[in-house]
Design a protein around this motif. Structure first.
Motif, PDB file in Angstrom:
ATOM      1  N   LEU A   1       3.305  -0.329   1.787  1.00  0.00           N
ATOM      2  CA  LEU A   1       2.564  -1.393   1.103  1.00  0.00           C
ATOM      3  C   LEU A   1       1.136  -1.494   1.640  1.00  0.00           C
ATOM      4  O   LEU A   1       0.164  -1.592   0.881  1.00  0.00           O
ATOM      5  CB  LEU A   1       3.309  -2.722   1.302  1.00  0.00           C
ATOM      6  CG  LEU A   1       2.685  -3.967   0.692  1.00  0.00           C
ATOM      7  CD1 LEU A   1       2.612  -3.853  -0.823  1.00  0.00           C
ATOM      8  CD2 LEU A   1       3.492  -5.208   1.083  1.00  0.00           C
TER       9      LEU A   1
ATOM     10  N   GLY B   1      -0.885   1.454   0.498  1.00  0.00           N
ATOM     11  CA  GLY B   1      -1.169   1.300  -0.923  1.00  0.00           C
ATOM     12  C   GLY B   1      -2.331   0.353  -1.157  1.00  0.00           C
ATOM     13  O   GLY B   1      -3.275   0.658  -1.891  1.00  0.00           O
ATOM     14  N   LEU B   2      -2.273  -0.809  -0.484  1.00  0.00           N
ATOM     15  CA  LEU B   2      -3.321  -1.818  -0.673  1.00  0.00           C
ATOM     16  C   LEU B   2      -4.671  -1.360  -0.126  1.00  0.00           C
ATOM     17  O   LEU B   2      -5.718  -1.849  -0.522  1.00  0.00           O
ATOM     18  CB  LEU B   2      -2.906  -3.142  -0.012  1.00  0.00           C
ATOM     19  CG  LEU B   2      -1.770  -3.909  -0.700  1.00  0.00           C
ATOM     20  CD1 LEU B   2      -1.285  -5.050   0.179  1.00  0.00           C
ATOM     21  CD2 LEU B   2      -2.219  -4.462  -2.058  1.00  0.00           C
TER      22      LEU B   2
ATOM     23  N   ALA C   1      -4.077  -6.431   2.966  1.00  0.00           N
ATOM     24  CA  ALA C   1      -3.398  -5.383   3.743  1.00  0.00           C
ATOM     25  C   ALA C   1      -3.552  -5.651   5.234  1.00  0.00           C
ATOM     26  O   ALA C   1      -2.615  -5.488   6.017  1.00  0.00           O
ATOM     27  CB  ALA C   1      -3.962  -4.012   3.385  1.00  0.00           C
TER      28      ALA C   1
ATOM     29  N   THR D   1      -4.093 -10.572  -4.022  1.00  0.00           N
ATOM     30  CA  THR D   1      -4.786  -9.291  -3.862  1.00  0.00           C
ATOM     31  C   THR D   1      -5.954  -9.142  -4.842  1.00  0.00           C
ATOM     32  O   THR D   1      -6.734  -8.210  -4.729  1.00  0.00           O
ATOM     33  CB  THR D   1      -3.819  -8.121  -4.138  1.00  0.00           C
ATOM     34  OG1 THR D   1      -3.201  -8.358  -5.414  1.00  0.00           O
ATOM     35  CG2 THR D   1      -2.748  -8.036  -3.077  1.00  0.00           C
TER      36      THR D   1
ATOM     37  N   LEU E   1       2.671  -3.307  -5.704  1.00  0.00           N
ATOM     38  CA  LEU E   1       1.837  -3.791  -4.599  1.00  0.00           C
ATOM     39  C   LEU E   1       1.637  -5.300  -4.681  1.00  0.00           C
ATOM     40  O   LEU E   1       1.708  -6.013  -3.668  1.00  0.00           O
ATOM     41  CB  LEU E   1       0.463  -3.087  -4.623  1.00  0.00           C
ATOM     42  CG  LEU E   1       0.469  -1.580  -4.368  1.00  0.00           C
ATOM     43  CD1 LEU E   1      -0.959  -1.026  -4.436  1.00  0.00           C
ATOM     44  CD2 LEU E   1       1.085  -1.251  -3.008  1.00  0.00           C
TER      45      LEU E   1
END
Lengths: 149, 418
Positions: free
Chosen positions: B239, B242-243, B259, B336, B349
């Motif tokens: 995760l 990914g972020l 993140a 996000t 995500l």
């Protein structure tokens, strides 16, 4: 509500206070705390004796490393000593030491099995202190604290 | 490096104990063997949740079994020896329910050097002395409760460190002032809630210290400790990566910030605490407060406290205790800034970040009533009733969706030292 407070709580509180205040006087203490004649001390205060026995500070007022001795036989002497000095029962003393022993902070006083053994240890160690019945005193040791001044 | 030192310390302790044993015939009392233990049973009136003693336990009482014998039962053995007049060694092994059953764990193994009565130095494996009583919470004979208040102590994921500590003490006024500092590495692992998955604390840095003042009846203490995590929480890395990926940050730069909030690795938890204890004849009482600060999104900080009072009447000591924990605000809501529905990978995500920003926080209180009865000079019996009221259960396991947050426990234990 107010009557309940008056009728039940206040007498209860009074009883608790009575037990707390009266508890100390309930024991007829007749022990003396003894030390080696060469220990360099004449008298010790109750606080000093308590601090050494409870492992908070293990130094005699003269600077020598203190070595407290517990008298295990008869157990009544030990019971009397802790009841008079800190108003605690032996299970409470053991419980107190359990925490310190198992967190590596110190160990309880050395345990002796007879008055004769106590007198021998104290007469052979400059830093040793112990409690004994006043009648068992002899010339090898000196009194530094008296439970009945 | 530290690991090697500790292992050597351990070996040295064992060797010294053997040498001392060999010399047993000459001197008196070369080493002492002592120990402590608890045999305890707990009954919970709900099968909807497992109440645990602390986060190191993978299962508790309730959901797994409404009558349980493992939450509090434990056995500890300690070997101590005096090497020189002012040098001691001790090893302690404890078997209790932890992440993986009752495997014995070496909880203490240290050399202690007392050059004089004002200074004490120890090195090796040492109990985590984050709060008053925190380094002796296995020794039930040493306190009134069946178990230390869960809301206060249950969150601790460290019980010992491999390192060193120093205590300086001086008589000040009518009492004694102590200053303690310690540093070392954590080693234990904590259950993550997923079967057979653990978060390893191995290698995490722990530092801390406290100031204490003790008079005949009073004890005051203020402390500070910190743990900085070496490892990432299992399952978080994907995760976080990914972020942080350039493609995602091209869409929303906020993703990288989130993140940075998610992970445990290289982040710290700070423990601030203050406590007052009163112990005079038959009456004892304690008030402890703490604040745990954390900038980790899935593990927000919280405040906790407890008050306990007990009064001895001959062999009985009835007591009551109230403890509570309440969370602090999270520093991020996990937003996000990524748009939902354009790509399933992005959706994952977003959902992941949201899930971590909504993990269970620690909001719970416990009212306990009990009594300790002295069976002998070194053995006691305790009976305790707890009423747990949880708005948001964190120090629990297997909470079922239908659980109303309440649990009543009846505990009976026999505790001893030898």
């Amino acid at each position: 509500m107010k009557t309940l407070v008056h009728r039940a709580l206040l007498p209860g509180l009074a009883l608790v206070l009575f037990i707390m205040v009266g508890g100390n006087q309930a024991f007829c203490a007749d022990f003396v705390v003894i030390a080696n004649p060469d220990s360099g001390i004449e008298k010790m205060s109750k606080d000093d004796v308590v601090n050494i026995y409870m492992g908070r500070y293990r130094k005699l007022p003269s600077g020598i490393k203190a070595m407290p001795i517990d008298l295990n036989t008869p157990i009544s002497e030990k019971t009397k000593f802790y009841a008079s000095m800190v108003n605690k029962e032996l299970p409470e003393i053991n419980s107190y030491w359990a925490r310190l022993t198992f967190s590596g902070q110190g160990s309880p006083p050395r345990q002796a099995d007879s008055v004769e053994q106590v007198l021998e240890i104290v007469s052979n160690n400059k830093g040793a202190i112990a409690y004994i019945d006043r009648k068992k005193l002899d010339k090898r040791v000196k009194v530094i604290f008296d439970s009945t001044p | 490096m530290l690991d090697v030192i500790v292992r050597r310390c351990l070996l040295l302790c064992c060797w010294l104990l053997c040498v001392q044993q060999a010399q047993a015939a000459d001197g008196d009392k070369p080493f002492t063997i002592s120990g402590f233990g608890t045999v305890g049973a707990v009954y919970s009136d709900t099968g909807q949740v497992d109440i645990v003693r602390d986060l190191l336990q993978a299962r508790g009482v309730g959901y797994s079994s409404q009558l349980d014998f493992g939450v509090d039962s434990l056995l500890g053995l300690q070997l101590s020896t005096s090497i020189l007049d002012n040098l001691d060694a001790s090893v302690q092994v404890v078997s209790r329910r932890s992440q993986t059953g009752f495997d014995p764990d070496v909880t203490w193994a240290f050399l202690k050097y007392n050059p004089n009565d004002n200074l004490q130095l120890r090195a090796g494996r040492l109990g985590f002395d984050v709060y008053l009583l925190a380094d002796s919470r296995n020794v039930a004979y040493s306190y009134l409760w069946v178990r230390p208040p869960i809301d206060y102590f249950g969150n601790l994921i460290v019980s010992y460190i491999d390192g060193a500590d120093m205590v300086i003490k001086y008589p000040v006024g009518p009492g004694i002032a102590r200053f303690k500092a310690f540093a070392g590495k954590a080693r234990e692992k904590t259950y993550t809630g997923v079967p057979d998955q653990y978060f390893s604390l191995k290698g995490s840095d722990v530092v801390g210290g406290h100031v204490e003042y003790q008079t005949e009846s009073w004890m005051y203490r203020v402390g500070y400790s910190q743990i900085r995590f070496k490892n990432e929480f299992p399952g978080f890395q994907g995760l976080i990566d990914g972020l942080r990926s350039p493609a995602i940050n091209a869409i929303s730069p906020l993703a990288a910030t989130v993140a940075g909030n998610i992970g445990f690795q290289d982040k710290a938890i700070n423990y601030l605490s203050a406590g007052i204890a009163y112990d005079e004849g038959p009456l004892q009482a304690q008030l402890m407060l703490s604040q745990t600060k954390s900038a980790i999104l899935p593990y927000p900080g919280f405040k906790a406290g407890y008050f306990t009072a007990g009064y001895r009447i001959k062999k009985w000591t009835p007591y009551f205790s109230y403890s509570a924990a309440t969370p602090e605000h999270r520093q991020s809501n996990g937003n996000t800034g990524l748009p939902f529905g354009i790509n399933p990978n992005i959706d994952i995500l977003i959902l992941g970040a949201n899930a971590l920003a909504n993990t269970v926080v620690n909001k719970q209180s416990t009212l306990s009533l009990g009594a300790r009865y002295d069976l002998g000079d070194k053995i006691d019996l305790k009976i305790q009733v707890d009423h747990v009221d949880s708005t948001s259960p964190q120090v629990t396991r297997n909470a079922q969706p239908g659980w109303d947050g309440k649990a009543n426990l009846l505990s009976v234990s026999v505790n001893f030292v030898f």
